[in-house]
Design a protein around this motif. Structure first.
Motif, mmCIF file in Angstrom:
data_model
loop_
_atom_site.group_PDB
_atom_site.id
_atom_site.type_symbol
_atom_site.label_atom_id
_atom_site.label_comp_id
_atom_site.label_asym_id
_atom_site.label_seq_id
_atom_site.Cartn_x
_atom_site.Cartn_y
_atom_site.Cartn_z
ATOM 1 N N ARG A 77 1.060 -18.564 15.704
ATOM 2 C CA ARG A 77 -0.169 -19.033 16.363
ATOM 3 C C ARG A 77 -0.826 -17.905 17.170
ATOM 4 N NH1 ARG A 77 1.635 -24.961 18.608
ATOM 5 N NH2 ARG A 77 1.643 -25.988 16.585
ATOM 6 N N TYR A 87 -5.478 -22.620 13.863
ATOM 7 C CA TYR A 87 -4.315 -23.286 13.295
ATOM 8 C C TYR A 87 -4.669 -24.739 13.060
ATOM 9 C CZ TYR A 87 0.419 -25.101 12.847
ATOM 10 O OH TYR A 87 1.550 -25.723 12.392
ATOM 11 N N ASN A 88 -4.644 -25.147 11.780
ATOM 12 C CA ASN A 88 -4.948 -26.521 11.421
ATOM 13 C C ASN A 88 -3.734 -27.080 10.679
ATOM 14 O OD1 ASN A 88 -5.948 -28.957 10.599
ATOM 15 N ND2 ASN A 88 -7.833 -28.151 9.706
ATOM 16 N N ASN A 89 -3.012 -27.985 11.321
ATOM 17 C CA ASN A 89 -1.788 -28.536 10.748
ATOM 18 C C ASN A 89 -2.077 -29.365 9.505
ATOM 19 O OD1 ASN A 89 0.965 -28.823 10.687
ATOM 20 N ND2 ASN A 89 0.989 -30.626 12.008
ATOM 21 N N ASN A 90 -3.281 -29.912 9.344
ATOM 22 C CA ASN A 90 -3.614 -30.750 8.186
ATOM 23 C C ASN A 90 -3.767 -29.923 6.912
ATOM 24 O OD1 ASN A 90 -3.649 -33.043 9.798
ATOM 25 N ND2 ASN A 90 -5.822 -32.768 10.313
ATOM 26 N N ILE A 92 -1.724 -27.544 5.984
ATOM 27 C CA ILE A 92 -0.403 -27.052 5.559
ATOM 28 C C ILE A 92 0.161 -28.002 4.522
ATOM 29 C CG2 ILE A 92 1.952 -26.535 6.299
ATOM 30 C CD1 ILE A 92 0.799 -25.810 9.016
#
Length: 97
Positions: A77, A87-90, A92
């Motif tokens: 990050r 940073y976009n967790n969706n 990944i």
């Protein structure tokens, strides 16, 4: 009283046996010293290799810790933020084998 010396003759095979026994008596201690020296030399080389392996294991362990530190989510990050990324967790996606 006069005694005569009796001269005994040795056979050719008897001379060879005596020569072989004398040579064996000389060679045995020399061979023993030689083998002990070789054994000592081998043990020294073995200990040096053990030290080298131990030293390299320490380096490997240190590098593995550094890899784990750099691969941590916080570090990823931080680098992404420094590079102007978000940073976009969706986004990944996990692929299982």
């Amino acid at each position: 009283m006069i005694t005569k010396k009796v001269k005994t003759k040795r056979l050719k095979g008897e001379k060879f046996v005596i020569f072989a026994i004398v040579m064996l008596a000389i060679a045995t201690p020399l061979f023993s010293v030689f083998t002990q020296a070789k054994l000592s030399e081998s043990n020294i080389a073995l200990e040096k290799l053990k030290q080298d392996i131990e030293y390299q294991s320490g380096i490997n362990e240190s590098l593995n810790m550094k890899i784990n530190e750099l691969a941590s989510l916080d570090k990823i990050r931080e680098v992404a933020t420094n590079q102007g990324l978000s940073y976009n967790n969706n986004n990944i996606k996990v692929i299982d084998n």
